[in-house]
Design a protein around this motif. Structure first.
Motif, mmCIF file in Angstrom:
data_model
loop_
_atom_site.group_PDB
_atom_site.id
_atom_site.type_symbol
_atom_site.label_atom_id
_atom_site.label_comp_id
_atom_site.label_asym_id
_atom_site.label_seq_id
_atom_site.Cartn_x
_atom_site.Cartn_y
_atom_site.Cartn_z
ATOM 1 N N GLY A 53 42.234 114.059 70.265
ATOM 2 C CA GLY A 53 42.418 112.621 70.405
ATOM 3 C C GLY A 53 41.495 111.945 71.393
ATOM 4 O O GLY A 53 41.438 110.715 71.466
ATOM 5 N N ILE A 54 40.732 112.706 72.173
ATOM 6 C CA ILE A 54 39.835 112.115 73.172
ATOM 7 C C ILE A 54 38.540 111.661 72.492
ATOM 8 O O ILE A 54 37.929 112.409 71.727
ATOM 9 N N GLN A 55 38.133 110.442 72.779
ATOM 10 C CA GLN A 55 36.905 109.884 72.212
ATOM 11 C C GLN A 55 35.677 110.239 73.048
ATOM 12 O O GLN A 55 34.568 110.345 72.539
ATOM 13 N N GLY A 56 35.877 110.406 74.327
ATOM 14 C CA GLY A 56 34.783 110.706 75.247
ATOM 15 C C GLY A 56 35.287 110.600 76.674
ATOM 16 O O GLY A 56 36.461 110.302 76.913
ATOM 17 N N ALA A 57 34.408 110.835 77.624
ATOM 18 C CA ALA A 57 34.815 110.794 79.030
ATOM 19 C C ALA A 57 33.651 110.372 79.907
ATOM 20 O O ALA A 57 32.490 110.383 79.476
ATOM 21 N N CYS A 58 33.977 110.003 81.128
ATOM 22 C CA CYS A 58 32.968 109.687 82.137
ATOM 23 C C CYS A 58 33.288 110.480 83.396
ATOM 24 O O CYS A 58 34.455 110.784 83.674
#
Length: 382
Positions: free
Chosen positions: A137-142
């Motif tokens: 479910g994670i689209q991306g991260a920083c």
């Protein structure tokens, strides 16, 4: 304690103590800090103690970056002989929706403009930073490697002891019961230990700030909101950075000695000064966090507690001199990020009070912005 001071600061958290220190550093040493219990007994001692530079507004990114520089050298800066516990393991911010991921890209542009070394993390690289994370479910991260956390007690004590070393007085277990206003100007405070005259009174009482301001005839849109935290037993170290989700309203960090601290905001939390922890929070927090970090599923909780965010309508601080009482200044409304921006905020306020120039315009924090519509909107608040 004398009968008269140049400045009286109400509130012995990190805001009050850091302002006292910065004023003394600029030569304004006739200062009294009044705390109704012990230093850090309010929001400071109950906070998650995160230090994050990954913000979505230029103003907050600047405050956080410059505050981080102070935290990195706080012991030397204040002359403190203790350890303020700074641990820069980074912050991993995770996006669960496309809209949130798009906002993260905008945030990065702002952060890079002020010199913050943050970067996007592709989905297939997230586990290189947090190996045990569930990426479903994670689209991306920083990620920003110089984000982290520190000990809120020692950080506050560092400022307090540094201030005392320059002549500031601090009294605890003393409650301010009233404000003395004459002819539109602050004249002092009434306390449980007697009246004190002062030319300037600073309201650094967090969730109590609006109530305190009312005593000077100043109406401020600041309100307290309960936030709960828990800490687990110490276990083998498996995670360096703080993991945070704005969409799911949580943050999780593992301390250097192995305990895991988890906090969560509740969008439906009513306005109150309630500091009681609830089993509903414990149950919901555990369920939400372990969806993202299933490795923590079998951890045993040692204790949980609650504190207050001092909320403002645009989730940004209010630094305001009352029109009804010249010399009465409120510093509150940080909406959960007061600890991490306290160092730079104290410098800003102290420069203003001592007539020194500052690269930030303090008037931007005035309550007048709610009348003019020039709000300090921030998209990245848990």
């Amino acid at each position: 304690m004398k009968k008269s001071y140049d400045v009286v600061i109400i509130g012995g958290g990190i805001i009050g103590c850091s302002v006292a220190f910065e004023l003394a550093k600029r030569g304004r040493k006739d200062v009294l800090v009044v705390e109704q219990e012990y230093l850090t007994s309010g929001a400071t001692g109950r906070c998650g103690a995160g230090i994050r530079q990954q913000w979505g507004s230029m103003l907050n990114a600047t405050l956080a970056l410059e505050s981080t520089h102070v935290f990195e050298n706080l012991e030397e800066y204040t002359g403190y002989d203790g350890d303020c516990g700074l641990n820069q393991g980074g912050y991993l911010l995770i996006a669960y929706t496309e809209k949130e991921w798009e906002q993260f890209q905008k945030n990065l542009e702002i952060q890079h403009q002020v010199g913050i070394n943050s970067h996007a993390v592709p989905l297939d690289c997230i586990k290189e930073i947090v190996p045990h994370i569930n990426t479903d479910g994670i689209q991306g991260a920083c990620f920003c490697a110089s984000d982290g956390h520190a000990d809120p007690f020692h950080c506050t004590y560092a400022y307090a002891k540094g201030a005392q070393g320059m002549g500031v007085e601090i009294v605890t277990y003393t409650k301010v019961t009233g404000l003395k206003v004459e002819n539109g100007r602050i004249r002092g405070v009434a306390t449980t230990r007697g009246d004190i005259e002062a030319k300037v009174v600073i309201n650094a009482t967090g969730g109590h700030a609006a109530q305190m301001a009312m005593l000077a005839g100043d109406e401020l849109p600041i309100f307290p909101e309960r936030h709960q935290i828990l800490i687990t037993e110490p276990v083998a170290h498996i995670m360096n950075p703080m993991v945070m989700s704005f969409h799911r309203h949580f943050y999780v960090q593992q301390t250097p000695h192995g305990s895991v601290i988890m906090g969560m905001g509740d969008p439906n939390e009513p306005v109150s000064l309630n500091t009681k922890a609830s089993w509903q929070y414990l149950e919901h927090n555990a369920w939400v966090v372990t969806q993202t970090l299933p490795a923590f599923r079998n951890l045993r909780v040692v204790r949980q507690w609650a504190g207050h965010y001092d909320m403002s309508p645009d989730r940004n601080p209010i630094i305001n001199e009352a029109k009804s009482a010249e010399g009465f200044i409120t510093i509150a409304g940080f909406s959960g990020h007061g600890f991490m921006v306290a160092p730079r905020t104290a410098i800003l306020v102290s420069n203003y009070l001592t007539g020194q120039q500052d690269s930030l315009d303090i008037s931007r924090f005035s309550v007048e912005r709610y009348k003019t519509g020039e709000l300090l909107l921030e998209p990245s608040v848990v």
